[in-house]
Design a protein around this motif. Sequence first.
Motif, PDB file in Angstrom:
ATOM      1  N   VAL A   5      31.316  63.540  45.496  1.00  0.00           N
ATOM      2  CA  VAL A   5      31.700  62.384  46.315  1.00  0.00           C
ATOM      3  C   VAL A   5      31.877  61.247  45.310  1.00  0.00           C
ATOM      4  O   VAL A   5      30.909  60.789  44.696  1.00  0.00           O
ATOM      5  N   VAL A   6      33.105  60.849  45.108  1.00  0.00           N
ATOM      6  CA  VAL A   6      33.438  59.998  43.955  1.00  0.00           C
ATOM      7  C   VAL A   6      32.654  58.682  43.959  1.00  0.00           C
ATOM      8  O   VAL A   6      32.165  58.240  42.915  1.00  0.00           O
ATOM      9  N   ALA A   7      32.510  58.073  45.120  1.00  0.00           N
ATOM     10  CA  ALA A   7      31.799  56.796  45.188  1.00  0.00           C
ATOM     11  C   ALA A   7      30.350  56.949  44.718  1.00  0.00           C
ATOM     12  O   ALA A   7      29.799  56.045  44.070  1.00  0.00           O
ATOM     13  N   VAL A   8      29.743  58.087  45.027  1.00  0.00           N
ATOM     14  CA  VAL A   8      28.347  58.315  44.644  1.00  0.00           C
ATOM     15  C   VAL A   8      28.263  58.741  43.175  1.00  0.00           C
ATOM     16  O   VAL A   8      27.323  58.361  42.463  1.00  0.00           O
ATOM     17  N   LEU A   9      29.255  59.481  42.725  1.00  0.00           N
ATOM     18  CA  LEU A   9      29.302  59.844  41.308  1.00  0.00           C
ATOM     19  C   LEU A   9      29.410  58.583  40.444  1.00  0.00           C
ATOM     20  O   LEU A   9      28.785  58.489  39.382  1.00  0.00           O
ATOM     21  N   LYS A  10      30.170  57.619  40.905  1.00  0.00           N
ATOM     22  CA  LYS A  10      30.305  56.359  40.149  1.00  0.00           C
ATOM     23  C   LYS A  10      28.958  55.653  40.047  1.00  0.00           C
ATOM     24  O   LYS A  10      28.600  55.114  38.992  1.00  0.00           O
ATOM     25  N   LEU A  11      28.216  55.642  41.142  1.00  0.00           N
ATOM     26  CA  LEU A  11      26.890  55.025  41.128  1.00  0.00           C
ATOM     27  C   LEU A  11      25.963  55.773  40.169  1.00  0.00           C
ATOM     28  O   LEU A  11      25.243  55.153  39.374  1.00  0.00           O
ATOM     29  N   ALA A  12      25.977  57.109  40.251  1.00  0.00           N
ATOM     30  CA  ALA A  12      25.103  57.924  39.394  1.00  0.00           C
ATOM     31  C   ALA A  12      25.450  57.724  37.925  1.00  0.00           C
ATOM     32  O   ALA A  12      24.553  57.614  37.073  1.00  0.00           O
ATOM     33  N   LYS A  26      40.792  61.934  54.159  1.00  0.00           N
ATOM     34  CA  LYS A  26      41.153  60.599  53.674  1.00  0.00           C
ATOM     35  C   LYS A  26      40.251  59.527  54.297  1.00  0.00           C
ATOM     36  O   LYS A  26      39.755  58.630  53.625  1.00  0.00           O
ATOM     37  N   LYS A  27      40.050  59.654  55.612  1.00  0.00           N
ATOM     38  CA  LYS A  27      39.189  58.698  56.320  1.00  0.00           C
ATOM     39  C   LYS A  27      37.750  58.809  55.820  1.00  0.00           C
ATOM     40  O   LYS A  27      37.077  57.803  55.602  1.00  0.00           O
ATOM     41  N   TRP A  28      37.292  60.043  55.646  1.00  0.00           N
ATOM     42  CA  TRP A  28      35.921  60.240  55.168  1.00  0.00           C
ATOM     43  C   TRP A  28      35.742  59.609  53.785  1.00  0.00           C
ATOM     44  O   TRP A  28      34.760  58.902  53.543  1.00  0.00           O
ATOM     45  N   VAL A  29      36.691  59.862  52.888  1.00  0.00           N
ATOM     46  CA  VAL A  29      36.584  59.289  51.542  1.00  0.00           C
ATOM     47  C   VAL A  29      36.516  57.768  51.632  1.00  0.00           C
ATOM     48  O   VAL A  29      35.676  57.126  50.986  1.00  0.00           O
ATOM     49  N   SER A  30      37.365  57.196  52.462  1.00  0.00           N
ATOM     50  CA  SER A  30      37.361  55.732  52.559  1.00  0.00           C
ATOM     51  C   SER A  30      36.061  55.231  53.189  1.00  0.00           C
ATOM     52  O   SER A  30      35.532  54.173  52.804  1.00  0.00           O
ATOM     53  N   ASP A  31      35.500  55.999  54.107  1.00  0.00           N
ATOM     54  CA  ASP A  31      34.200  55.619  54.695  1.00  0.00           C
ATOM     55  C   ASP A  31      33.070  55.698  53.658  1.00  0.00           C
ATOM     56  O   ASP A  31      32.144  54.880  53.678  1.00  0.00           O
ATOM     57  N   THR A  32      33.137  56.700  52.777  1.00  0.00           N
ATOM     58  CA  THR A  32      32.080  56.809  51.751  1.00  0.00           C
ATOM     59  C   THR A  32      32.182  55.652  50.759  1.00  0.00           C
ATOM     60  O   THR A  32      31.162  55.123  50.319  1.00  0.00           O
ATOM     61  N   ALA A  43      29.149  52.942  50.139  1.00  0.00           N
ATOM     62  CA  ALA A  43      28.512  52.783  48.823  1.00  0.00           C
ATOM     63  C   ALA A  43      28.862  51.451  48.181  1.00  0.00           C
ATOM     64  O   ALA A  43      28.344  51.125  47.106  1.00  0.00           O
ATOM     65  N   SER A  44      29.703  50.685  48.837  1.00  0.00           N
ATOM     66  CA  SER A  44      30.158  49.414  48.267  1.00  0.00           C
ATOM     67  C   SER A  44      28.975  48.495  47.962  1.00  0.00           C
ATOM     68  O   SER A  44      28.075  48.325  48.789  1.00  0.00           O
ATOM     69  N   PRO A  74      28.525  58.322  55.994  1.00  0.00           N
ATOM     70  CA  PRO A  74      28.725  58.737  57.392  1.00  0.00           C
ATOM     71  C   PRO A  74      28.299  60.181  57.671  1.00  0.00           C
ATOM     72  O   PRO A  74      28.359  61.037  56.790  1.00  0.00           O
ATOM     73  N   ASN A  75      27.861  60.398  58.912  1.00  0.00           N
ATOM     74  CA  ASN A  75      27.641  61.784  59.358  1.00  0.00           C
ATOM     75  C   ASN A  75      28.361  62.053  60.680  1.00  0.00           C
ATOM     76  O   ASN A  75      28.330  63.174  61.177  1.00  0.00           O
ATOM     77  N   TYR A  76      29.019  61.029  61.229  1.00  0.00           N
ATOM     78  CA  TYR A  76      29.829  61.188  62.433  1.00  0.00           C
ATOM     79  C   TYR A  76      29.054  61.902  63.560  1.00  0.00           C
ATOM     80  O   TYR A  76      29.434  62.963  64.015  1.00  0.00           O
ATOM     81  N   GLY A  77      27.966  61.282  63.929  1.00  0.00           N
ATOM     82  CA  GLY A  77      27.168  61.852  65.021  1.00  0.00           C
ATOM     83  C   GLY A  77      26.498  63.157  64.626  1.00  0.00           C
ATOM     84  O   GLY A  77      26.392  64.070  65.443  1.00  0.00           O
TER      85      GLY A  77
END
Length: 192
Positions: free
Chosen positions: A90-97, A38-44, A48-49, A185-188
């Motif tokens: 990754v939904v945010a990136v799919l939307k951009l594509a 959930k956190k990762w999705v919100s970070d993506t 991409a915003s 994100p890649n979280y380190g």
Amino acid sequence: MPSRHPAVRLLLLALVGLLLLPLAATAPASAASLPSKKKWVSDTVAAASGSRTYLQQRLDALEEGDDPLAITLDIDNTSLASHYDPGKPVVAVLKLATYARNHGVKVFFNTARPEGKVAGAVASLEKAGFPVDGICGRRSGESLAEGKQRCRAEFADQGYRIAVNVGNRSTDFTGGGYDRAYRLPNYGNLLV
Ligand SMILES: [Mg+2]
């Protein structure tokens, strides 16, 4: 005095506990673990915003004779949710594509996966719903950053201006050759 022993033991335990408390508070318990999906999705989504708005602005500003626009996307944990939801986009990136495709912007994939295995990657991307106008993989002997740079240069050589570059590792961005970066994100570097 045997009757005092339990009290002494309790006191010792309490002292040990007090000594360990600061250690527990500063231990890097989360450093080696990834956040929730959930956190990762919100970070993506946050990362991409603005990317579609930016692309729209770039399209609006195009003048006759300008090179046509393209976007370049890393695949793993950028376009495909390789870690959190294998096979899914990754939904945010799919939307951009999808926005890019619908507005005549080429969608190119730039991956560290070996050059000889990109056909399988195209199938995975299309199954996840991505438009694929081109894909470029890494050659043997190339570093991650070298492969990505060569691939961007090849897309540019085909006559496209890379307006947006999306990735999730520093090696996705080294060397330029694009106008705006969106860094997922890649979280380190736990997420590659
Ligand atoms: Mg990646």
